[in-house]
Design a protein around this motif. Structure first.
Motif, PDB file in Angstrom:
ATOM      1  N   GLU A   1      45.807 -71.151  -5.772  1.00 56.59           N
ATOM      2  CA  GLU A   1      44.709 -70.404  -6.394  1.00 56.59           C
ATOM      3  C   GLU A   1      43.365 -70.840  -5.838  1.00 56.59           C
ATOM      4  O   GLU A   1      42.504 -70.008  -5.541  1.00 56.59           O
ATOM      5  N   GLU A   2      43.181 -72.155  -5.696  1.00 52.71           N
ATOM      6  CA  GLU A   2      41.904 -72.635  -5.175  1.00 52.71           C
ATOM      7  C   GLU A   2      41.706 -72.250  -3.719  1.00 52.71           C
ATOM      8  O   GLU A   2      40.577 -72.000  -3.304  1.00 52.71           O
ATOM      9  N   GLU A   3      42.768 -72.168  -2.963  1.00 47.05           N
ATOM     10  CA  GLU A   3      42.645 -71.715  -1.575  1.00 47.05           C
ATOM     11  C   GLU A   3      42.179 -70.253  -1.535  1.00 47.05           C
ATOM     12  O   GLU A   3      41.327 -69.885  -0.725  1.00 47.05           O
ATOM     13  N   GLY A   4      42.715 -69.437  -2.423  1.00 45.00           N
ATOM     14  CA  GLY A   4      42.265 -68.046  -2.510  1.00 45.00           C
ATOM     15  C   GLY A   4      40.808 -67.942  -2.921  1.00 45.00           C
ATOM     16  O   GLY A   4      40.053 -67.133  -2.370  1.00 45.00           O
ATOM     17  N   LEU A   5      40.393 -68.753  -3.879  1.00 37.72           N
ATOM     18  CA  LEU A   5      38.986 -68.757  -4.299  1.00 37.72           C
ATOM     19  C   LEU A   5      38.088 -69.261  -3.173  1.00 37.72           C
ATOM     20  O   LEU A   5      36.992 -68.749  -2.970  1.00 37.72           O
ATOM     21  N   ARG A   6      38.567 -70.254  -2.438  1.00 39.20           N
ATOM     22  CA  ARG A   6      37.799 -70.809  -1.317  1.00 39.20           C
ATOM     23  C   ARG A   6      37.575 -69.753  -0.234  1.00 39.20           C
ATOM     24  O   ARG A   6      36.491 -69.664   0.340  1.00 39.20           O
TER      25      ARG A   6
END
Length: 144
Positions: free
Chosen positions: A121-126
């Protein structure tokens, strides 16, 4: 889905306390009190996070693309308050049930959440909110 993983971990903890307790206990009163605190705190964290995400009209479903980066409310304190709430609920029930031998489920569950949900999820937000997410992740811790 994280609730399925939480239900599975809770089921294992309940099974352990019901069929394999080995006479172990955290002690009278202590476990019930702190178990209730953890469960209640976890539910409050989750409710605050869901409220904030709905306020910004973005998804709470893991692995779906967020329409907005939410960094206000409870998200000022933790980037993952719902997952933190899940861990708190598991911890609370393990305490409340005196499921001493289920304690290793907590770090295992923590690791599953981190690897299967938080990191992707954080990779997508990044990727979607490049500068905003970088600033947010520098200001706000992943868990606490």
């Amino acid at each position: 889905m994280p609730p399925v993983w939480l239900a599975g971990a809770l089921g294992l903890a309940w099974w352990q306390k019901t069929y394999f307790s080995q006479g172990l206990s955290f002690g009278p009163g202590f476990a019930d009190f702190f178990g209730g605190i953890f469960i209640g705190g976890g539910l409050i964290l989750m409710a605050l996070a869901v409220h904030e995400m709905r306020r910004y009209h973005t998804t709470i479903i893991p692995h779906q693309t967020a329409s907005r980066l939410v960094s206000s409310g409870i998200f000022k304190r933790s980037r993952n308050p719902i997952y933190l709430g899940d861990v708190m609920i598991l911890t609370g029930f393990i305490l409340y049930w005196d499921a001493v031998l289920a304690l290793p489920l907590i770090p295992v569950f923590f690791w599953i959440l981190e690897k299967r949900f938080i990191e992707p999820e954080e990779e997508g937000l990044r990727r979607k909110f490049v500068a905003d997410f970088k600033r947010y992740s520098q200001q706000t811790r992943r868990w606490l």
